[in-house]
Write a protein that holds these residues in place. Structure first.
Motif, PDB file in Angstrom:
ATOM      1  N   GLN A  56       0.867  -1.228   0.011  1.00  0.00           N
ATOM      2  CA  GLN A  56       0.151   0.020  -0.114  1.00  0.00           C
ATOM      3  C   GLN A  56       0.939   1.130  -0.160  1.00  0.00           C
ATOM      4  OE1 GLN A  56      -2.959  -0.508  -0.451  1.00  0.00           O
ATOM      5  NE2 GLN A  56      -3.822   1.713  -0.358  1.00  0.00           N
ATOM      6  N   ALA A  57       1.990   1.241   0.810  1.00  0.00           N
ATOM      7  CA  ALA A  57       2.817   2.438   0.906  1.00  0.00           C
ATOM      8  C   ALA A  57       3.541   2.800  -0.482  1.00  0.00           C
ATOM      9  CB  ALA A  57       3.839   2.012   1.801  1.00  0.00           C
ATOM     10  N   LYS A  58       3.723   1.790  -1.368  1.00  0.00           N
ATOM     11  CA  LYS A  58       4.079   1.739  -2.824  1.00  0.00           C
ATOM     12  C   LYS A  58       3.113   2.734  -3.549  1.00  0.00           C
ATOM     13  CE  LYS A  58       5.290  -1.122  -5.860  1.00  0.00           C
ATOM     14  NZ  LYS A  58       5.298  -2.372  -6.832  1.00  0.00           N
ATOM     15  N   LYS A  59       2.097   2.871  -3.141  1.00  0.00           N
ATOM     16  CA  LYS A  59       0.947   3.522  -3.913  1.00  0.00           C
ATOM     17  C   LYS A  59       1.060   4.961  -3.587  1.00  0.00           C
ATOM     18  CE  LYS A  59      -2.094  -0.282  -4.391  1.00  0.00           C
ATOM     19  NZ  LYS A  59      -3.473  -0.656  -3.537  1.00  0.00           N
ATOM     20  N   TYR A  60       1.752   5.428  -2.746  1.00  0.00           N
ATOM     21  CA  TYR A  60       2.297   6.833  -2.226  1.00  0.00           C
ATOM     22  C   TYR A  60       3.760   7.158  -2.665  1.00  0.00           C
ATOM     23  CZ  TYR A  60      -2.296   6.668   0.322  1.00  0.00           C
ATOM     24  OH  TYR A  60      -3.482   6.363   0.764  1.00  0.00           O
ATOM     25  N   LEU A  61       3.918   7.868  -3.636  1.00  0.00           N
ATOM     26  CA  LEU A  61       5.085   8.084  -4.131  1.00  0.00           C
ATOM     27  C   LEU A  61       6.151   8.667  -3.237  1.00  0.00           C
ATOM     28  CD1 LEU A  61       4.513   9.854  -7.622  1.00  0.00           C
ATOM     29  CD2 LEU A  61       5.311   7.403  -7.015  1.00  0.00           C
ATOM     30  N   ASP A  62       5.480   9.600  -2.181  1.00  0.00           N
ATOM     31  CA  ASP A  62       6.466  10.183  -1.228  1.00  0.00           C
ATOM     32  C   ASP A  62       6.552   9.574  -0.013  1.00  0.00           C
ATOM     33  OD1 ASP A  62       7.857  12.403  -0.786  1.00  0.00           O
ATOM     34  OD2 ASP A  62       6.230  13.620  -0.100  1.00  0.00           O
ATOM     35  N   MET A  63       6.226   8.174   0.217  1.00  0.00           N
ATOM     36  CA  MET A  63       6.226   7.410   1.546  1.00  0.00           C
ATOM     37  C   MET A  63       7.324   6.279   1.536  1.00  0.00           C
ATOM     38  SD  MET A  63       2.933   5.610   3.225  1.00  0.00           S
ATOM     39  CE  MET A  63       2.040   7.116   3.788  1.00  0.00           C
ATOM     40  N   ARG A  64       8.000   6.169   2.681  1.00  0.00           N
ATOM     41  CA  ARG A  64       8.754   5.125   2.899  1.00  0.00           C
ATOM     42  C   ARG A  64       8.515   4.469   3.943  1.00  0.00           C
ATOM     43  NH1 ARG A  64      13.727   6.505  -0.312  1.00  0.00           N
ATOM     44  NH2 ARG A  64      12.825   7.847  -2.234  1.00  0.00           N
ATOM     45  N   VAL A  65       8.595   3.061   4.034  1.00  0.00           N
ATOM     46  CA  VAL A  65       8.501   2.411   5.160  1.00  0.00           C
ATOM     47  C   VAL A  65       9.724   1.710   5.684  1.00  0.00           C
ATOM     48  CG1 VAL A  65       7.149   0.425   6.457  1.00  0.00           C
ATOM     49  CG2 VAL A  65       6.403   1.689   4.407  1.00  0.00           C
ATOM     50  N   ILE A  66      10.153   1.645   6.865  1.00  0.00           N
ATOM     51  CA  ILE A  66      11.114   0.907   7.505  1.00  0.00           C
ATOM     52  C   ILE A  66      10.514   0.090   8.566  1.00  0.00           C
ATOM     53  CG2 ILE A  66      11.841   2.715   9.328  1.00  0.00           C
ATOM     54  CD1 ILE A  66      14.639   2.228   8.508  1.00  0.00           C
ATOM     55  N   ILE A  67      11.245  -1.309   8.691  1.00  0.00           N
ATOM     56  CA  ILE A  67      10.378  -2.200   9.396  1.00  0.00           C
ATOM     57  C   ILE A  67      11.300  -3.142  10.308  1.00  0.00           C
ATOM     58  CG2 ILE A  67       8.989  -4.507   9.126  1.00  0.00           C
ATOM     59  CD1 ILE A  67       8.930  -3.684   5.999  1.00  0.00           C
ATOM     60  N   THR A  68      10.949  -3.096  11.647  1.00  0.00           N
ATOM     61  CA  THR A  68      11.713  -3.947  12.612  1.00  0.00           C
ATOM     62  C   THR A  68      10.831  -4.987  13.048  1.00  0.00           C
ATOM     63  OG1 THR A  68      10.792  -2.542  14.389  1.00  0.00           O
ATOM     64  CG2 THR A  68      13.094  -1.996  13.405  1.00  0.00           C
ATOM     65  N   ASP A  69      11.561  -6.380  13.402  1.00  0.00           N
ATOM     66  CA  ASP A  69      10.841  -7.401  13.855  1.00  0.00           C
ATOM     67  C   ASP A  69      11.320  -7.694  15.174  1.00  0.00           C
ATOM     68  OD1 ASP A  69      10.233 -10.233  14.104  1.00  0.00           O
ATOM     69  OD2 ASP A  69      11.369 -10.838  12.735  1.00  0.00           O
ATOM     70  N   ALA A  70      10.459  -7.718  16.075  1.00  0.00           N
ATOM     71  CA  ALA A  70      10.574  -8.243  17.324  1.00  0.00           C
ATOM     72  C   ALA A  70      10.732  -9.538  17.780  1.00  0.00           C
ATOM     73  CB  ALA A  70       9.716  -7.132  18.334  1.00  0.00           C
ATOM     74  N   VAL A  71      10.588 -10.613  16.943  1.00  0.00           N
ATOM     75  CA  VAL A  71      10.781 -11.675  17.182  1.00  0.00           C
ATOM     76  C   VAL A  71      10.038 -12.246  18.411  1.00  0.00           C
ATOM     77  CG1 VAL A  71      12.414 -13.692  16.676  1.00  0.00           C
ATOM     78  CG2 VAL A  71      13.181 -11.415  16.318  1.00  0.00           C
ATOM     79  N   ASP A  72       8.793 -11.582  18.342  1.00  0.00           N
ATOM     80  CA  ASP A  72       7.901 -11.746  19.507  1.00  0.00           C
ATOM     81  C   ASP A  72       8.474 -11.585  20.938  1.00  0.00           C
ATOM     82  OD1 ASP A  72       5.310 -12.228  19.531  1.00  0.00           O
ATOM     83  OD2 ASP A  72       5.583 -14.483  18.848  1.00  0.00           O
ATOM     84  N   SER A  73       9.617 -10.771  21.148  1.00  0.00           N
ATOM     85  CA  SER A  73       9.850 -10.360  22.365  1.00  0.00           C
ATOM     86  C   SER A  73       9.631  -8.968  22.594  1.00  0.00           C
ATOM     87  CB  SER A  73      11.593 -10.381  22.322  1.00  0.00           C
ATOM     88  OG  SER A  73      12.123  -9.634  23.183  1.00  0.00           O
ATOM     89  N   SER A  74       8.878  -8.751  23.801  1.00  0.00           N
ATOM     90  CA  SER A  74       8.389  -7.315  24.039  1.00  0.00           C
ATOM     91  C   SER A  74       9.639  -6.436  24.535  1.00  0.00           C
ATOM     92  CB  SER A  74       7.342  -7.476  25.338  1.00  0.00           C
ATOM     93  OG  SER A  74       6.475  -8.455  25.029  1.00  0.00           O
ATOM     94  N   GLU A  75      10.615  -7.000  25.064  1.00  0.00           N
ATOM     95  CA  GLU A  75      11.711  -5.863  25.335  1.00  0.00           C
ATOM     96  C   GLU A  75      12.508  -5.627  24.148  1.00  0.00           C
ATOM     97  OE1 GLU A  75      11.147  -9.061  26.744  1.00  0.00           O
ATOM     98  OE2 GLU A  75      10.296  -8.047  28.603  1.00  0.00           O
ATOM     99  N   ARG A  76      12.401  -6.659  23.348  1.00  0.00           N
ATOM    100  CA  ARG A  76      13.219  -6.313  21.946  1.00  0.00           C
ATOM    101  C   ARG A  76      12.208  -5.174  21.028  1.00  0.00           C
ATOM    102  NH1 ARG A  76      16.199 -10.046  17.975  1.00  0.00           N
ATOM    103  NH2 ARG A  76      16.317  -8.839  16.172  1.00  0.00           N
ATOM    104  N   GLN A  77      10.939  -5.160  21.228  1.00  0.00           N
ATOM    105  CA  GLN A  77      10.046  -4.425  20.659  1.00  0.00           C
ATOM    106  C   GLN A  77      10.076  -2.897  21.199  1.00  0.00           C
ATOM    107  OE1 GLN A  77       5.944  -5.375  20.127  1.00  0.00           O
ATOM    108  NE2 GLN A  77       5.845  -4.370  17.808  1.00  0.00           N
TER     109      GLN A  77
END
Ligand code: AHR
Length: 632
Positions: free
Chosen positions: A68-89
């Motif tokens: 969906q973000a690709k549909k907005y030219l001016d938008m970038r997404v950066i993703i993090t994965d907490a691997v199900d650890s709340s502390e990590r998130q």
């Protein structure tokens, strides 16, 4: 805006690259991951903090967001994965903030542990919470599935499968105590209770995991008589149960799952293979999150506080026929004529209602929507007649604010038969068939009652009564109306653990100023006990009661603590004058959101089931500062 990459961030980025290189290319993150390099200007940088990238449902959510973000030219997404650890998130969110994101989308591992960091983030940037809520209201927008509705739908399907004869049901729950587990289970039970022949005989927990379900069910199949139907709170656990049944050579059980994902052994695949009788789509909200992220960053008005998404049943009949499960909720319109809307209003009982009427009329005019407006003058039969007249006029869409919750089936069936969609504005209805209305826009009345009670608890803590007992008088709105029912319930639920708070009188004043004044007069004449608090379901009734108290020589706001709902300007004036102690906001400015939803609908967009408005609590201390900014 120039952004610098921190060294620590490279580690996360590398991890992400290994996990989902293709995904990252997709969202143009790779050009951003370079140490100390100054990047060209990025318009809107969204940080997505994902609880894990191992559950298929979350992978699907992440993909939806990146697509969906690709549909907005001016938008970038950066993703993090907490691997199900709340502390990590928690760390992930801190890193994303340090990186300079403009908006955070978070799907939390755990509501409680993530709340403080989300609150922290919300102090500086907008935050969209997806799927699992955090505690409190320190976020911009919550988007999630309507889990109780999902539970009710699974229950309805059980009764379809078992029919009059009934039978036995097992339930496989996700993680114990988590909100979707509780809500889906509540919905399932509500439906099953309506059928005496159907019995829920066993509930097991499998933490949303296929293997765990397989192990638990393998053991159960050896030791316990098998049921007719197994309802699993997700498709993965349903698959585990199916595998266990196969190993144990148990047949004749029907399986129901939730999620409805594509992919090998996803819900849709299992329905196609005939292993699952049905799956219920649990929308991830990824697409909606990106669209709202854009609107929020563009500072568009009318952003709601909560959005609950629709579920659909997928069975063998619908899965293979390439049938759009949301088809009945999409109405793309090629006709370029103005949309014709019929609106049936409750009446003009309060300042709130007058503002609500104006908001609807103004917004329709601004949106170029042709409005036929009928005032129901406080009578359900008038509103029903209005809806019938709209059907006769063949309007494109009907919206109404139901004066009471029940008694709408027949007329809404008629609208459905005529192919005219119906939107509920401000108040909800209590009917079994959810397909009779397209969406609801309004407040969370239950929460308003809770908020009034929470404020009262903290006020009394600092201003105790002489004997510690708190005698409360309640002025109720219209009997059978959603705000009267839910505000009462929310207030009572919050006070339940505090037996010293007692509602000694609860009288009906129908949301009117005059009735608030007169009913309070009668109470003062007949009530011999001390009255410490007045809780009025709206400001008008509180203001009426204030007049009576003053005539009786009492000092409202001092001799009696007064809390009410709506937050109209007159309530602020009363607070400044020291006569009212608190008002809980209930916004009547629903017009612009209603018109947006109508336009979305005719643009062919999928509507959520419930759109809940953003509201606050205003104690007297803030009245002077807030009043100049109030729009009603
Ligand atoms: O449905 C909203 C309620 O109706 C408002 O709180 C009350 O003032 C109104 O009449």
């Amino acid at each position: 805006m120039k952004r610098y990459i921190q060294p620590s961030f490279i580690l996360i980025a590398l991890g992400i690259m290994v996990l989902a290189v293709s995904l990252l290319w997709f969202v143009n993150i790779l050009p951003l991951i370079s140490y100390n390099k100054v990047e060209p200007e990025v318009g809107k940088l969204i940080g997505l903090s994902q609880a894990n990238l191992s559950e298929p449902w979350r992978i699907s959510m992440t993909e939806e967001i990146t697509q969906q973000a690709k549909k907005y030219l001016d938008m970038r997404v950066i993703i993090t994965d907490a691997v199900d650890s709340s502390e990590r998130q928690v760390d992930d969110v801190k890193r994303l903030l340090a990186y300079g994101i403009d908006l955070l989308i978070i799907s939390p591992t755990d509501s409680q542990i993530l709340t403080p960091v989300v609150t922290e983030a919300y102090k500086t940037i907008p935050v969209i919470v997806l799927d699992r809520a955090v505690e409190g209201y320190d976020y911009t927008l919550y988007i999630g599935p309507d889990n109780q509705l999902i539970g009710r739908e699974t229950g309805r399907y059980v009764s379809e499968l078992l029919g009059e004869k009934g039978g036995q049901v097992w339930e496989i729950q996700g993680r114990s105590g988590s909100p979707p587990t509780i809500d889906r289970s509540t919905g399932l039970r509500q439906e099953i209770e309506r059928h005496p022949g159907i019995r829920l005989v066993k509930t097991v927990t499998a933490d949303w995991l296929r293997d765990q379900a397989e192990d638990t069910l393998s053991h159960l199949f050896k030791t316990t008589p098998t049921p007719d139907v197994i309802v699993s709170q997700n498709d993965a656990m349903a698959y585990g149960a199916i595998l266990a049944a196969k190993k144990a050579a148990v047949s004749n059980i029907k399986f129901i799952g939730v999620d409805g994902l594509e992919g090998a052994n996803g819900g849709l695949d299992l329905v196609r293979k005939g292993l699952l009788s049905a799956t219920f789509i649990c929308p991830t909200g990824g697409k909606e999150a990106v669209n709202y992220a854009w609107d929020i960053l563009e500072k568009k008005p009318g952003i709601p506080k909560k959005i609950y998404l629709r579920t659909r049943k997928i069975t063998a009949e619908t899965v293979n026929a390439n049938v759009d499960p949301y088809a009945s909720f999409r109405h793309p319109r090629s006709n370029k004529e103005p949309i014709r809307l019929g609106f049936a209003q409750v009446g003009s009982e309060s300042r709130w209602r007058l503002t609500n009427t104006k908001s609807i009329k103004d917004a329709a005019r601004d949106a170029g929507i042709e409005l036929t407006f009928i005032d129901g003058q406080q009578k359900q039969e008038n509103q029903i007649a209005a809806i019938r007249s709209f059907i006769k006029q063949k309007v494109d869409i009907i919206a109404f604010s139901p004066i009471v919750e029940s008694g709408w089936e027949e007329v809404l069936q008629e609208a459905k038969a005529a192919g005219i969609p119906v939107i509920l504005s401000d108040r909800e209805v209590d009917i079994k068939d959810d397909s009779l209305w397209a969406t609801f826009i309004g407040s969370d009345f239950l929460e308003e009652g809770r908020r009034a009670a929470r404020w009262l608890l903290s006020y009394i803590e600092h201003h105790p009564t002489p004997d510690g007992q708190v005698n409360i008088v309640e002025l109720q709105g219209t009997v059978g109306s959603a705000p009267a029912i839910d505000r009462k319930r929310g207030f009572e639920l919050t006070l339940e653990p505090h037996p010293e708070f007692r509602i000694i009188r609860s009288e009906i004043a129908n949301f009117y100023f005059d009735q608030g004044r007169d009913v309070m007069k009668k109470i003062l004449e007949t009530e011999k006990r001390r009255i410490d608090v007045l809780f009025a379901h709206n400001d008008d009734m509180a203001l009426g009661a204030i007049q009576t108290l003053e005539s009786a020589g009492l000092r409202p706001g001092k001799d009696m603590v007064i809390v009410s709902v709506d937050a109209v300007k007159e309530a602020f004036q009363a607070m400044i004058a020291g006569k009212l102690n608190c008002t809980v906001e209930c916004t009547p400015l629903l017009g612009p959101q209603l018109m947006k939803v109508i336009q979305d609908y005719f643009d062919g967009k999928e509507l959520p089931t419930r759109i809940i408005t953003s509201e606050e609590v205003f104690p007297a201390e803030v009245a002077r500062t807030v009043l100049p900014k109030r729009r009603y």
